[in-house]
Design a protein around this motif. Structure first.
Motif, PDB file in Angstrom:
ATOM      1  N   ASP A   1      84.526 -88.052 102.395  1.00 37.92           N
ATOM      2  CA  ASP A   1      83.970 -87.815 103.723  1.00 37.92           C
ATOM      3  C   ASP A   1      83.463 -89.107 104.353  1.00 37.92           C
ATOM      4  N   THR A   2      83.044 -90.053 103.517  1.00 37.64           N
ATOM      5  CA  THR A   2      82.530 -91.321 104.042  1.00 37.64           C
ATOM      6  C   THR A   2      83.646 -92.324 104.331  1.00 37.64           C
TER       7      THR A   2
ATOM      8  N   ARG B   1      86.883 -91.040 109.634  1.00 43.06           N
ATOM      9  CA  ARG B   1      86.030 -90.682 110.762  1.00 43.06           C
ATOM     10  C   ARG B   1      86.457 -89.415 111.486  1.00 43.06           C
ATOM     11  N   ASP B   2      87.664 -88.942 111.255  1.00 42.60           N
ATOM     12  CA  ASP B   2      88.196 -87.841 112.052  1.00 42.60           C
ATOM     13  C   ASP B   2      87.734 -86.469 111.585  1.00 42.60           C
ATOM     14  N   TRP B   3      87.539 -86.312 110.268  1.00 37.82           N
ATOM     15  CA  TRP B   3      87.240 -84.998 109.726  1.00 37.82           C
ATOM     16  C   TRP B   3      85.918 -84.992 108.962  1.00 37.82           C
ATOM     17  N   LYS B   4      85.194 -83.907 109.094  1.00 39.86           N
ATOM     18  CA  LYS B   4      83.996 -83.657 108.306  1.00 39.86           C
ATOM     19  C   LYS B   4      84.397 -82.806 107.119  1.00 39.86           C
TER      20      LYS B   4
ATOM     21  N   LYS C   1      86.609 -79.985 108.919  1.00 39.21           N
ATOM     22  CA  LYS C   1      86.359 -79.647 110.317  1.00 39.21           C
ATOM     23  C   LYS C   1      86.498 -80.918 111.132  1.00 39.21           C
ATOM     24  N   HIS C   2      87.367 -80.866 112.158  1.00 37.52           N
ATOM     25  CA  HIS C   2      87.590 -82.044 112.985  1.00 37.52           C
ATOM     26  C   HIS C   2      86.314 -82.384 113.752  1.00 37.52           C
ATOM     27  N   ARG C   3      86.010 -83.664 113.808  1.00 37.39           N
ATOM     28  CA  ARG C   3      84.750 -84.088 114.425  1.00 37.39           C
ATOM     29  C   ARG C   3      84.790 -83.998 115.952  1.00 37.39           C
ATOM     30  N   LYS C   4      85.977 -84.007 116.559  1.00 29.52           N
ATOM     31  CA  LYS C   4      86.071 -83.997 118.016  1.00 29.52           C
ATOM     32  C   LYS C   4      86.771 -82.765 118.561  1.00 29.52           C
TER      33      LYS C   4
ATOM     34  N   SER D   1      89.293 -76.218 112.369  1.00 27.95           N
ATOM     35  CA  SER D   1      88.824 -76.338 110.988  1.00 27.95           C
ATOM     36  C   SER D   1      89.867 -75.715 110.071  1.00 27.95           C
TER      37      SER D   1
END
Length: 271
Positions: A157-158, A161-164, A176-179, A183
């Protein structure tokens, strides 16, 4: 047939009944003499004494010393610039032709900020090069072990940047997509550095959508540190079982520092 030399199968402790002298006033002096006697050869090597048997003797002394001092206990080390903390379970050495093979088993390993449940490291083609410092070279390292799925996913996850990323109650990976309002629940595995993703469920704005509308092509994992080759990494419940191969690892160590670390129980340093 070549067999492992296991330092725990022989120890001077078996020849001396230390229990009979637990209350001896000179116990401290006796203990210090006992714990340092078998590492005295390291002082000679560090001073420049080299013999034809030096690699065999040194490997024996080091493996016996480290295991007898840290076996079953937590060991701290600085390895190639990384902080390592783990419980040492096994340390074995055997000669294979002109080189050595070592086997190390560690549990509850913390490599910098990464937690690994257990790892077995087998080093092939190990060669010691006398000098100040002494160099250790391995032609190949095989790493097999297990890591908690949650810990691995937390690290992944770290790294993007695109997915949580997280772990669902079912044991699948939740992304889950950040933007975007999308999911997915997925399962992933790696074979020969190729990451394959199997999507089990996908949702858009909370509404389930056909999986065929969400594609996840295989991803080639190249340019890994130390030219690592991930033979396999597969989820099994709350654990990920893995096998990784590393080629051409070289490190150096100061014999005096190793000797002091063994005697005092402090950090081992390989740089």
């Amino acid at each position: 047939m070549a067999t492992y030399f296991d330092p725990m199968s022989w120890s001077p402790m078996r020849a001396v009944d230390m229990g009979k002298r637990l209350f001896d006033q000179s116990l401290l002096e006796q203990w210090l003499a006992y714990t340092t006697a078998w590492v005295d050869p390291l002082a000679d090597f560090g001073a420049g004494t080299v013999t034809a048997l030096m690699p065999d003797v040194l490997m024996t002394v080091l493996s016996e010393g480290i295991l007898s001092r840290f076996g079953g206990q937590e060991v701290s080390a600085t390895l190639l610039g990384h902080d390592l903390h783990a419980t040492l379970r096994v340390l074995k050495v055997r000669r294979r032709g002109a080189h050595f093979q070592t086997k190390t088993v560690l549990s509850r390993l913390h490599w910098d900020d990464y937690a690994i449940e257990q790892v077995t490291v087998t080093a092939h083609g190990v060669r010691l090069v006398p000098g100040v410092p002494t160099k250790a070279r391995a032609q190949q390292l095989d790493l097999t072990g297990t890591v908690a799925t949650e810990a691995l996913v937390g690290w992944l996850d770290t790294q993007q940047r695109d997915w949580k990323l997280g772990v669902d109650a079912s044991g699948l990976i939740r992304a889950k997509h950040r933007k975007r309002p999308i999911s997915v629940l997925l399962e992933a595995q790696v074979r020969d550095n190729l990451l394959a993703v199997d999507i089990h469920r996908a949702n858009w704005l909370g509404i389930r959508i056909p999986r065929m509308l969400v594609t996840a092509p295989p991803i080639l994992l190249d340019r890994l540190p130390y030219d690592a080759h991930i033979v396999h990494a597969t989820c099994e419940g709350d654990l990920v079982r893995f096998r990784v191969e590393l080629l051409g690892i070289t490190g150096s160590f100061d014999l005096a520092q190793i000797r002091s670390a063994i005697v005092a129980g402090t950090t081992l340093v390989i740089f």
